[in-house]
Design a protein around this motif. Structure first.
Motif, PDB file in Angstrom:
ATOM      1  N   THR A  64       0.832  -1.211   0.000  1.00 22.12           N
ATOM      2  CA  THR A  64       0.000   0.000   0.000  1.00 22.12           C
ATOM      3  C   THR A  64       0.863   1.256   0.000  1.00 22.12           C
ATOM      4  O   THR A  64       0.617   2.200  -0.762  1.00 22.12           O
ATOM      5  CB  THR A  64      -0.925   0.002   1.228  1.00 22.12           C
ATOM      6  N   VAL A  65       1.873   1.280   0.863  1.00 23.87           N
ATOM      7  CA  VAL A  65       2.766   2.438   0.940  1.00 23.87           C
ATOM      8  C   VAL A  65       3.542   2.609  -0.360  1.00 23.87           C
ATOM      9  O   VAL A  65       3.680   3.725  -0.879  1.00 23.87           O
ATOM     10  CB  VAL A  65       3.723   2.300   2.142  1.00 23.87           C
ATOM     11  N   GLY A 144       3.328   8.480   8.362  1.00 19.47           N
ATOM     12  CA  GLY A 144       1.919   8.812   8.184  1.00 19.47           C
ATOM     13  C   GLY A 144       1.060   7.565   8.068  1.00 19.47           C
ATOM     14  O   GLY A 144      -0.031   7.484   8.648  1.00 19.47           O
ATOM     15  N   TYR A 145       1.563   6.580   7.322  1.00 19.72           N
ATOM     16  CA  TYR A 145       0.811   5.333   7.197  1.00 19.72           C
ATOM     17  C   TYR A 145       0.673   4.663   8.550  1.00 19.72           C
ATOM     18  O   TYR A 145      -0.394   4.124   8.887  1.00 19.72           O
ATOM     19  CB  TYR A 145       1.511   4.390   6.212  1.00 19.72           C
ATOM     20  N   ALA A 146       1.737   4.693   9.348  1.00 19.94           N
ATOM     21  CA  ALA A 146       1.692   4.071  10.669  1.00 19.94           C
ATOM     22  C   ALA A 146       0.657   4.750  11.565  1.00 19.94           C
ATOM     23  O   ALA A 146      -0.025   4.089  12.356  1.00 19.94           O
ATOM     24  CB  ALA A 146       3.071   4.115  11.315  1.00 19.94           C
ATOM     25  N   ILE A 166       2.649  10.201  15.777  1.00 12.78           N
ATOM     26  CA  ILE A 166       3.966   9.564  15.665  1.00 12.78           C
ATOM     27  C   ILE A 166       4.912  10.610  15.103  1.00 12.78           C
ATOM     28  O   ILE A 166       4.790  11.006  13.941  1.00 12.78           O
ATOM     29  CB  ILE A 166       3.943   8.317  14.763  1.00 12.78           C
ATOM     30  N   GLY A 167       5.824  11.078  15.936  1.00 15.56           N
ATOM     31  CA  GLY A 167       6.840  12.026  15.480  1.00 15.56           C
ATOM     32  C   GLY A 167       6.299  13.287  14.847  1.00 15.56           C
ATOM     33  O   GLY A 167       6.898  13.814  13.900  1.00 15.56           O
ATOM     34  N   GLY A 168       5.166  13.798  15.336  1.00 18.39           N
ATOM     35  CA  GLY A 168       4.606  15.037  14.811  1.00 18.39           C
ATOM     36  C   GLY A 168       3.557  14.855  13.743  1.00 18.39           C
ATOM     37  O   GLY A 168       2.865  15.808  13.379  1.00 18.39           O
ATOM     38  N   GLU A 169       3.401  13.648  13.193  1.00 19.95           N
ATOM     39  CA  GLU A 169       2.325  13.338  12.251  1.00 19.95           C
ATOM     40  C   GLU A 169       1.120  12.886  13.072  1.00 19.95           C
ATOM     41  O   GLU A 169       1.253  12.046  13.981  1.00 19.95           O
ATOM     42  CB  GLU A 169       2.751  12.216  11.322  1.00 19.95           C
ATOM     43  N   ALA A 239      -7.297  13.747   4.283  1.00 21.66           N
ATOM     44  CA  ALA A 239      -8.225  12.774   4.849  1.00 21.66           C
ATOM     45  C   ALA A 239      -7.503  11.682   5.625  1.00 21.66           C
ATOM     46  O   ALA A 239      -8.089  11.070   6.519  1.00 21.66           O
ATOM     47  CB  ALA A 239      -9.073  12.161   3.736  1.00 21.66           C
ATOM     48  N   THR A 240      -6.246  11.436   5.273  1.00 22.22           N
ATOM     49  CA  THR A 240      -5.448  10.426   5.964  1.00 22.22           C
ATOM     50  C   THR A 240      -4.080  10.998   6.295  1.00 22.22           C
ATOM     51  O   THR A 240      -3.598  11.929   5.635  1.00 22.22           O
ATOM     52  CB  THR A 240      -5.258   9.168   5.091  1.00 22.22           C
TER      53      THR A 240
END
Length: 294
Positions: A64-65, A144-146, A166-169, A239-240
């Motif tokens: 996906t990534v 971002g995915y995580a 996670i780390g600012g995301e 959106a994500t």
């Protein structure tokens, strides 16, 4: 991922917090085992070491990534590129650590071994071709995915009202227990005397990339060097979190003028902090202005 994670959630009665924390830790460990360029045993690192001509099967998360990273590489004409691991290492931003300042010849050599166009992606079979010598680096999209993965995991445990970082995301789902949305402020560089910009993260993700962000060592894949532009920071709301992360990475590389133009063409809510010669200014894409007006 070289950073920390944090979750704020409204917990319905009967939830086992320790169990949920273990589930989050396990989910993140699985993603690191697939996509970390810092872990020599990760699948990504094994791909980077694979011989020329090898096809590597990717599990669903990695696939996906990878598919989204390659799509965004095409949209941005290479301003975002998942295949710049050689350049990242050359500049001392990767696992080998600090390196001497690279010269033009070494940059050219690393660029010759890099680039998303050298990759062949078989989406139907979820496999990626190693042409020889290419090294992936997904640090501009995997966090971002995580974040999205953890938010989705929480939902499977009935936790549909949460803020994940996670780390600012970040990604926000549902609302806080007091009925308010998950309010976050877009990051301002320390040198920028700008008014705070608060965002209600209700089913949205946000990410910031730029020269001042700790651990953020941007390179322009098109030149093999740090970006030569006026962007101090680029923030994106999407959106994500995976979209916010990847777009912020790309727009910080592109620069204010080109970044705004691309964000407007694709309906991306972006905020740029630009500076130079003693000036600091904020620039907003059309979509960001619409969101603020709403």
């Amino acid at each position: 991922m070289g950073t920390r994670w944090r979750v704020l959630a409204a917990l319905p009665g009967g939830n086992d917090i320790a169990m949920i924390e273990r589930a989050i830790t396990a989910r993140l460990a699985g993603l690191v085992a697939e996509m970390s360029h810092w872990d020599e045993g990760s699948l990504l690192s094994r791909f980077n070491r694979a011989s020329a001509g090898a096809w590597i099967a990717l599990p669903p998360d990695f696939a996906t990534v990878m598919a989204r990273a390659l799509a965004l590489a095409g949209i941005t004409d290479g301003a975002f590129d998942p295949a710049i691991g050689r350049l990242v290492d050359l500049w001392g931003f990767g696992p080998p650590g600090a390196q001497p300042m690279p010269d033009a010849a070494s940059i050219a050599a690393a660029r010759a071994q890099s680039g998303w166009r050298r990759l062949t992606w078989d989406g139907a079979a979820r496999r990626l071709h190693q042409p020889g010598g290419i090294a992936l680096d997904l640090s501009g999209i995997a966090k971002g995915y995580a974040v999205d993965a953890v938010a989705n995991l929480l939902a499977t445990h009935g936790l549909r009202h949460a803020l994940v970082e996670i780390g600012g995301e970040l990604a926000g789902r549902g609302i806080r227990p007091d009925g308010e949305p998950w309010w976050v402020e877009l990051e301002n560089p320390p040198s920028a005397a700008l008014a705070p910009l608060r965002i209600a993260l209700h089913g949205l993700g946000v990410a910031t990339s730029g020269r001042y962000v700790r651990g953020d060592h941007n390179l322009d894949p098109r030149t093999g060097c740090p970006p030569a532009n006026d962007v101090i920071a680029a923030s994106v709301i999407a959106a994500t979190a995976i979209e916010a992360d990847a777009w912020a990475s790309a727009l910080a590389v592109m620069g204010g003028e080109a970044g705004i133009a691309l964000a407007d063409r694709h309906g991306i809510a972006a905020r740029f902090v630009c500076g130079g010669e003693g000036r600091i200014e904020e620039r907003l894409s059309e979509k960001m202005r619409e969101m603020i007006a709403d």
